[in-house]
Design a protein around this motif. Structure first.
Motif, PDB file in Angstrom:
ATOM      1  N   PHE A   2      86.677  33.803  32.595  1.00  0.00           N
ATOM      2  CA  PHE A   2      85.833  32.869  33.331  1.00  0.00           C
ATOM      3  C   PHE A   2      85.369  33.541  34.617  1.00  0.00           C
ATOM      4  N   VAL A   3      84.133  33.252  35.023  1.00  0.00           N
ATOM      5  CA  VAL A   3      83.593  33.756  36.283  1.00  0.00           C
ATOM      6  C   VAL A   3      83.160  32.551  37.110  1.00  0.00           C
ATOM      7  N   LEU A   4      83.649  32.469  38.338  1.00  0.00           N
ATOM      8  CA  LEU A   4      83.282  31.402  39.263  1.00  0.00           C
ATOM      9  C   LEU A   4      82.502  32.007  40.418  1.00  0.00           C
ATOM     10  N   PHE A   5      81.268  31.569  40.584  1.00  0.00           N
ATOM     11  CA  PHE A   5      80.461  31.971  41.735  1.00  0.00           C
ATOM     12  C   PHE A   5      80.594  30.878  42.783  1.00  0.00           C
ATOM     13  N   TYR A   6      81.016  31.268  43.992  1.00  0.00           N
ATOM     14  CA  TYR A   6      81.301  30.269  45.023  1.00  0.00           C
ATOM     15  C   TYR A   6      80.637  30.715  46.325  1.00  0.00           C
ATOM     16  N   GLY A   7      79.542  30.052  46.692  1.00  0.00           N
ATOM     17  CA  GLY A   7      78.788  30.424  47.874  1.00  0.00           C
ATOM     18  C   GLY A   7      79.000  29.465  49.032  1.00  0.00           C
ATOM     19  N   ASN A   8      79.052  30.025  50.235  1.00  0.00           N
ATOM     20  CA  ASN A   8      79.239  29.252  51.461  1.00  0.00           C
ATOM     21  C   ASN A   8      78.438  29.878  52.591  1.00  0.00           C
ATOM     22  N   SER A   9      78.265  29.124  53.664  1.00  0.00           N
ATOM     23  CA  SER A   9      77.543  29.650  54.823  1.00  0.00           C
ATOM     24  C   SER A   9      78.352  30.730  55.538  1.00  0.00           C
ATOM     25  N   THR A  10      79.639  30.464  55.786  1.00  0.00           N
ATOM     26  CA  THR A  10      80.516  31.408  56.484  1.00  0.00           C
ATOM     27  C   THR A  10      81.869  31.463  55.782  1.00  0.00           C
ATOM     28  N   GLN A  11      82.702  32.428  56.173  1.00  0.00           N
ATOM     29  CA  GLN A  11      84.049  32.528  55.626  1.00  0.00           C
ATOM     30  C   GLN A  11      84.854  31.257  55.879  1.00  0.00           C
ATOM     31  N   LYS A  12      84.674  30.686  57.052  1.00  0.00           N
ATOM     32  CA  LYS A  12      85.430  29.485  57.428  1.00  0.00           C
ATOM     33  C   LYS A  12      85.056  28.267  56.582  1.00  0.00           C
ATOM     34  N   ASP A  13      83.908  28.309  55.933  1.00  0.00           N
ATOM     35  CA  ASP A  13      83.439  27.186  55.110  1.00  0.00           C
ATOM     36  C   ASP A  13      84.015  27.186  53.693  1.00  0.00           C
ATOM     37  N   ILE A  14      84.721  28.237  53.323  1.00  0.00           N
ATOM     38  CA  ILE A  14      85.241  28.336  51.957  1.00  0.00           C
ATOM     39  C   ILE A  14      86.436  27.401  51.804  1.00  0.00           C
ATOM     40  N   ILE A  21      92.350  31.544  44.837  1.00  0.00           N
ATOM     41  CA  ILE A  21      92.907  32.880  44.618  1.00  0.00           C
ATOM     42  C   ILE A  21      94.186  32.790  43.778  1.00  0.00           C
ATOM     43  N   LYS A  22      94.999  31.779  44.008  1.00  0.00           N
ATOM     44  CA  LYS A  22      96.203  31.592  43.187  1.00  0.00           C
ATOM     45  C   LYS A  22      95.827  31.313  41.731  1.00  0.00           C
ATOM     46  N   LEU A  23      94.814  30.487  41.513  1.00  0.00           N
ATOM     47  CA  LEU A  23      94.340  30.218  40.156  1.00  0.00           C
ATOM     48  C   LEU A  23      93.821  31.482  39.501  1.00  0.00           C
ATOM     49  N   LYS A  24      93.133  32.286  40.274  1.00  0.00           N
ATOM     50  CA  LYS A  24      92.593  33.550  39.775  1.00  0.00           C
ATOM     51  C   LYS A  24      93.711  34.417  39.213  1.00  0.00           C
ATOM     52  N   GLU A  25      94.826  34.428  39.912  1.00  0.00           N
ATOM     53  CA  GLU A  25      95.954  35.244  39.488  1.00  0.00           C
ATOM     54  C   GLU A  25      96.615  34.687  38.228  1.00  0.00           C
ATOM     55  N   LYS A  26      96.597  33.371  38.051  1.00  0.00           N
ATOM     56  CA  LYS A  26      97.245  32.740  36.900  1.00  0.00           C
ATOM     57  C   LYS A  26      96.363  32.737  35.656  1.00  0.00           C
ATOM     58  N   LEU A  27      95.072  32.588  35.858  1.00  0.00           N
ATOM     59  CA  LEU A  27      94.122  32.483  34.751  1.00  0.00           C
ATOM     60  C   LEU A  27      93.338  33.780  34.611  1.00  0.00           C
ATOM     61  N   LEU A  29      90.474  34.630  35.415  1.00  0.00           N
ATOM     62  CA  LEU A  29      89.376  34.120  36.235  1.00  0.00           C
ATOM     63  C   LEU A  29      88.903  35.187  37.205  1.00  0.00           C
ATOM     64  N   LYS A  30      87.606  35.394  37.232  1.00  0.00           N
ATOM     65  CA  LYS A  30      86.985  36.284  38.205  1.00  0.00           C
ATOM     66  C   LYS A  30      86.256  35.393  39.198  1.00  0.00           C
ATOM     67  N   VAL A  31      86.526  35.550  40.477  1.00  0.00           N
ATOM     68  CA  VAL A  31      85.903  34.719  41.510  1.00  0.00           C
ATOM     69  C   VAL A  31      85.008  35.597  42.371  1.00  0.00           C
ATOM     70  N   ILE A  32      83.774  35.170  42.511  1.00  0.00           N
ATOM     71  CA  ILE A  32      82.808  35.877  43.347  1.00  0.00           C
ATOM     72  C   ILE A  32      82.499  34.974  44.536  1.00  0.00           C
ATOM     73  N   LYS A  55      73.631  38.860  37.313  1.00  0.00           N
ATOM     74  CA  LYS A  55      73.663  39.834  36.218  1.00  0.00           C
ATOM     75  C   LYS A  55      74.741  40.900  36.430  1.00  0.00           C
ATOM     76  N   ASN A  56      75.052  41.194  37.686  1.00  0.00           N
ATOM     77  CA  ASN A  56      76.083  42.195  37.975  1.00  0.00           C
ATOM     78  C   ASN A  56      77.468  41.772  37.498  1.00  0.00           C
ATOM     79  N   TYR A  57      77.687  40.481  37.343  1.00  0.00           N
ATOM     80  CA  TYR A  57      79.018  39.974  37.013  1.00  0.00           C
ATOM     81  C   TYR A  57      79.120  39.312  35.638  1.00  0.00           C
ATOM     82  N   MET A  58      78.002  38.982  35.044  1.00  0.00           N
ATOM     83  CA  MET A  58      78.018  38.228  33.798  1.00  0.00           C
ATOM     84  C   MET A  58      77.744  39.131  32.600  1.00  0.00           C
TER      85      MET A  58
END
Length: 69
Positions: A2-14, A21-27, A29-32, A55-58
């Motif tokens: 699975f690939v999850l694309f997750y966009g935000n304005s700033t780092q603090k908004d994530i 990240i914990k889910l990524k390690e268990k599943l 899952l690739k998180v962008i 396209k770079n990730y899919m």
């Protein structure tokens, strides 16, 4: 895989970044993570999601690939 694309304005908004990240390690899952503008200490993607960045990730579409957006 699975690939999850997750966009935000700033780092603090994530929201729930540590949990994702914990889910990524268990599943399988690739998180962008992406933010709008480069910030100190950021090593993820910068800008807006577009066709070229995705396209770079899919994988190339096929009968065995399901892409949801």
């Amino acid at each position: 895989e699975f690939v999850l694309f997750y966009g935000n304005s700033t780092q603090k908004d994530i929201l729930l970044k540590d949990e994702i990240i914990k889910l990524k390690e268990k599943l399988n899952l690739k998180v962008i993570f992406m933010i709008n503008e480069k910030e100190d200490g950021w090593d993820g993607e910068v800008g807006k999601f577009n066709t070229e960045k995705i396209k770079n990730y899919m994988p190339y579409p096929s009968s065995s690939t399901l892409i949801l957006y």
